[in-house]
Design a protein around this motif. Structure first.
Motif, PDB file in Angstrom:
ATOM      1  N   GLN A 178       0.722  -1.127  -0.174  1.00  0.00           N
ATOM      2  CA  GLN A 178      -0.122  -0.135  -0.022  1.00  0.00           C
ATOM      3  C   GLN A 178       0.759   1.000   0.006  1.00  0.00           C
ATOM      4  OE1 GLN A 178      -2.285  -0.344   3.398  1.00  0.00           O
ATOM      5  NE2 GLN A 178      -3.830  -1.407   2.541  1.00  0.00           N
ATOM      6  N   GLY A 179       2.073   1.340   0.671  1.00  0.00           N
ATOM      7  CA  GLY A 179       2.868   2.487   0.666  1.00  0.00           C
ATOM      8  C   GLY A 179       2.654   3.072   1.955  1.00  0.00           C
ATOM      9  N   LEU A 180       3.241   3.901   2.384  1.00  0.00           N
ATOM     10  CA  LEU A 180       2.972   4.844   3.498  1.00  0.00           C
ATOM     11  C   LEU A 180       2.701   6.410   3.006  1.00  0.00           C
ATOM     12  CD1 LEU A 180       5.164   2.280   4.453  1.00  0.00           C
ATOM     13  CD2 LEU A 180       4.649   3.757   6.733  1.00  0.00           C
ATOM     14  N   THR A 181       1.907   7.103   3.703  1.00  0.00           N
ATOM     15  CA  THR A 181       1.733   8.446   3.702  1.00  0.00           C
ATOM     16  C   THR A 181       2.847   9.229   4.428  1.00  0.00           C
ATOM     17  OG1 THR A 181       0.339   8.771   5.383  1.00  0.00           O
ATOM     18  CG2 THR A 181      -0.603   8.323   3.250  1.00  0.00           C
ATOM     19  N   PHE A 182       2.760  10.390   4.239  1.00  0.00           N
ATOM     20  CA  PHE A 182       3.946  11.271   4.929  1.00  0.00           C
ATOM     21  C   PHE A 182       3.285  11.516   6.564  1.00  0.00           C
ATOM     22  CE2 PHE A 182       4.882  15.196   7.332  1.00  0.00           C
ATOM     23  CZ  PHE A 182       6.424  14.971   7.384  1.00  0.00           C
ATOM     24  N   ASP A 183       2.043  11.357   6.811  1.00  0.00           N
ATOM     25  CA  ASP A 183       1.436  11.435   8.141  1.00  0.00           C
ATOM     26  C   ASP A 183       1.782  10.146   8.838  1.00  0.00           C
ATOM     27  OD1 ASP A 183       0.680  14.009   7.908  1.00  0.00           O
ATOM     28  OD2 ASP A 183      -1.176  13.554   7.325  1.00  0.00           O
ATOM     29  N   GLN A 184       1.702   8.983   8.045  1.00  0.00           N
ATOM     30  CA  GLN A 184       2.003   7.768   8.727  1.00  0.00           C
ATOM     31  C   GLN A 184       3.630   7.667   9.065  1.00  0.00           C
ATOM     32  OE1 GLN A 184       0.235   5.286   5.665  1.00  0.00           O
ATOM     33  NE2 GLN A 184      -1.237   4.724   6.736  1.00  0.00           N
ATOM     34  N   TYR A 185       4.252   8.060   8.344  1.00  0.00           N
ATOM     35  CA  TYR A 185       5.754   7.949   8.692  1.00  0.00           C
ATOM     36  C   TYR A 185       5.955   9.268   9.629  1.00  0.00           C
ATOM     37  CZ  TYR A 185      10.881   8.943   7.997  1.00  0.00           C
ATOM     38  OH  TYR A 185      12.045   8.983   8.377  1.00  0.00           O
ATOM     39  N   ARG A 186       5.440  10.206   9.756  1.00  0.00           N
ATOM     40  CA  ARG A 186       5.615  11.094  10.935  1.00  0.00           C
ATOM     41  C   ARG A 186       4.962  10.496  12.079  1.00  0.00           C
ATOM     42  NH1 ARG A 186       2.718  16.585   9.914  1.00  0.00           N
ATOM     43  NH2 ARG A 186       1.197  15.211  10.512  1.00  0.00           N
ATOM     44  N   THR A 187       3.809   9.877  12.220  1.00  0.00           N
ATOM     45  CA  THR A 187       3.472   9.342  13.211  1.00  0.00           C
ATOM     46  C   THR A 187       4.454   8.225  13.799  1.00  0.00           C
ATOM     47  OG1 THR A 187       1.080   9.756  12.676  1.00  0.00           O
ATOM     48  CG2 THR A 187       1.384   8.213  14.227  1.00  0.00           C
ATOM     49  N   PHE A 188       4.665   7.311  12.884  1.00  0.00           N
ATOM     50  CA  PHE A 188       5.771   6.483  13.423  1.00  0.00           C
ATOM     51  C   PHE A 188       7.073   7.133  14.042  1.00  0.00           C
ATOM     52  CE2 PHE A 188       9.374   3.629  12.510  1.00  0.00           C
ATOM     53  CZ  PHE A 188       9.006   2.668  13.329  1.00  0.00           C
ATOM     54  N   CYS A 189       7.471   8.012  13.492  1.00  0.00           N
ATOM     55  CA  CYS A 189       8.573   8.581  13.938  1.00  0.00           C
ATOM     56  C   CYS A 189       8.136   9.247  15.372  1.00  0.00           C
ATOM     57  CB  CYS A 189       9.153   9.792  13.421  1.00  0.00           C
ATOM     58  SG  CYS A 189      10.004   9.245  11.625  1.00  0.00           S
ATOM     59  N   ARG A 190       7.232   9.918  15.681  1.00  0.00           N
ATOM     60  CA  ARG A 190       6.826  10.110  16.985  1.00  0.00           C
ATOM     61  C   ARG A 190       6.541   9.119  17.980  1.00  0.00           C
ATOM     62  NH1 ARG A 190       1.687  13.585  15.170  1.00  0.00           N
ATOM     63  NH2 ARG A 190       2.622  15.505  14.365  1.00  0.00           N
ATOM     64  N   PHE A 191       6.209   8.017  17.384  1.00  0.00           N
ATOM     65  CA  PHE A 191       6.303   6.750  18.243  1.00  0.00           C
ATOM     66  C   PHE A 191       7.502   6.479  18.742  1.00  0.00           C
ATOM     67  CE2 PHE A 191       6.577   2.058  18.266  1.00  0.00           C
ATOM     68  CZ  PHE A 191       5.710   1.927  19.541  1.00  0.00           C
ATOM     69  N   LEU A 192       8.580   6.465  17.831  1.00  0.00           N
ATOM     70  CA  LEU A 192       9.889   6.061  18.154  1.00  0.00           C
ATOM     71  C   LEU A 192      10.590   7.179  19.092  1.00  0.00           C
ATOM     72  CD1 LEU A 192      11.512   5.102  14.874  1.00  0.00           C
ATOM     73  CD2 LEU A 192      10.675   3.476  16.665  1.00  0.00           C
ATOM     74  N   ASP A 193      10.073   8.441  18.994  1.00  0.00           N
ATOM     75  CA  ASP A 193      10.414   9.345  20.012  1.00  0.00           C
ATOM     76  C   ASP A 193      10.059   9.168  21.410  1.00  0.00           C
ATOM     77  OD1 ASP A 193      12.100  10.648  18.138  1.00  0.00           O
ATOM     78  OD2 ASP A 193      10.360  12.297  17.706  1.00  0.00           O
ATOM     79  N   HIS A 194       9.058   8.381  21.421  1.00  0.00           N
ATOM     80  CA  HIS A 194       8.449   8.288  22.739  1.00  0.00           C
ATOM     81  C   HIS A 194       8.575   6.743  23.341  1.00  0.00           C
ATOM     82  CE1 HIS A 194       6.837  12.339  22.995  1.00  0.00           C
ATOM     83  NE2 HIS A 194       6.514  12.110  21.841  1.00  0.00           N
ATOM     84  N   LEU A 195       9.535   5.834  22.667  1.00  0.00           N
ATOM     85  CA  LEU A 195       9.926   4.696  23.044  1.00  0.00           C
ATOM     86  C   LEU A 195       9.859   4.308  24.772  1.00  0.00           C
ATOM     87  CD1 LEU A 195      11.874   2.991  20.411  1.00  0.00           C
ATOM     88  CD2 LEU A 195       9.538   2.572  20.869  1.00  0.00           C
ATOM     89  N   ASN A 196      10.512   5.203  25.384  1.00  0.00           N
ATOM     90  CA  ASN A 196      10.706   5.151  26.722  1.00  0.00           C
ATOM     91  C   ASN A 196       9.181   4.965  27.522  1.00  0.00           C
ATOM     92  OD1 ASN A 196      13.456   5.046  26.883  1.00  0.00           O
ATOM     93  ND2 ASN A 196      13.785   7.094  27.080  1.00  0.00           N
ATOM     94  N   GLU A 197       8.326   6.113  26.921  1.00  0.00           N
ATOM     95  CA  GLU A 197       7.192   6.089  27.552  1.00  0.00           C
ATOM     96  C   GLU A 197       6.247   4.543  27.202  1.00  0.00           C
ATOM     97  OE1 GLU A 197       8.556   8.578  25.977  1.00  0.00           O
ATOM     98  OE2 GLU A 197       7.896  10.362  26.980  1.00  0.00           O
ATOM     99  N   VAL A 198       6.518   4.361  26.149  1.00  0.00           N
ATOM    100  CA  VAL A 198       5.944   2.936  25.542  1.00  0.00           C
ATOM    101  C   VAL A 198       6.145   1.776  26.354  1.00  0.00           C
ATOM    102  CG1 VAL A 198       5.834   1.439  23.512  1.00  0.00           C
ATOM    103  CG2 VAL A 198       5.528   3.667  23.173  1.00  0.00           C
ATOM    104  N   GLU A 199       7.652   1.771  26.523  1.00  0.00           N
ATOM    105  CA  GLU A 199       8.050   0.629  27.375  1.00  0.00           C
ATOM    106  C   GLU A 199       7.453   0.687  28.953  1.00  0.00           C
ATOM    107  OE1 GLU A 199      12.410  -1.074  28.859  1.00  0.00           O
ATOM    108  OE2 GLU A 199      12.470   0.895  27.777  1.00  0.00           O
TER     109      GLU A 199
END
Length: 126
Positions: free
Chosen positions: A78-99
Motif C-alpha cells: 500500500q505504501g505509507l503517507t507522510f502522516d503515517q511516517y511522521r506518526t511512526f517517528c513520533r512513536f519512536l521518539d516516545h519509546l521510553n514511555e511505551v516501554e
C-alpha cells in the motif's frame, strides 16, 4: 535568531518547542522525499531503507531485511503517507514511555494485545 539581534531577547519554552517541532517536521519531509513516489507515498521498501539508515547493522543484515520486505510486499504494498511516517517517528521518539506503559500493563498480570499496543502507540504519538 532566538535571542534577537542584540542577544537580549528571552526565548520562551513555547517558542523553542514550536521551532523544534517545525525543524523536526522539515527533516522528516526531506527524509520522506528521498523515497516518495508520484502518488505522495513511500513504498514499504523505501520505509525499510529509511529505518535501516539509522542502524549499525552490517550490510549483509541490511540486505536480508530488504530481501524480506521485497518478498512480503513486492510491488503490491500500500505504501505509507507522510502522516503515517511522521506518526511512526513520533512513536519512536516516545519509546521510553511505551516501554513504561507496557511494563506496567504486564506487571498487572495482563497480556499485551494488539489493541493494547495500538492504544499505547496512539497515546504517545498523538
Amino acid at each position: 535568531y532566538f535571542l534577537g539581534n542584540e542577544g537580549k531577547r528571552k526565548l520562551t519554552a513555547k517558542e523553542f518547542s514550536v521551532f523544534h517541532d517545525n525543524l523536526q517536521h522539515e527533516i522528516l519531509k526531506i527524509e520522506f522525499g528521498q523515497y516518495e513516489n508520484e502518488n505522495g507515498l513511500i513504498s514499504e521498501l523505501g520505509f525499510c531503507k529509511l529505518l535501516l539508515t539509522y542502524t549499525d547493522f552490517s550490510d549483509s543484515k541490511k540486505r536480508a531485511f530488504k530481501k524480506r520486505i521485497k518478498a512480503v510486499f513486492g510491488k503490491g504494498g500500500q505504501g505509507l503517507t507522510f502522516d503515517q511516517y511522521r506518526t511512526f517517528c513520533r512513536f519512536l521518539d516516545h519509546l521510553n514511555e511505551v516501554e513504561i506503559a507496557l511494563s506496567m500493563h504486564s506487571a498487572a498480570g495482563a497480556g499485551i494485545t494488539r489493541d493494547d499496543l495500538r492504544h499505547v502507540a496512539k497515546s504517545v504519538s498523538g
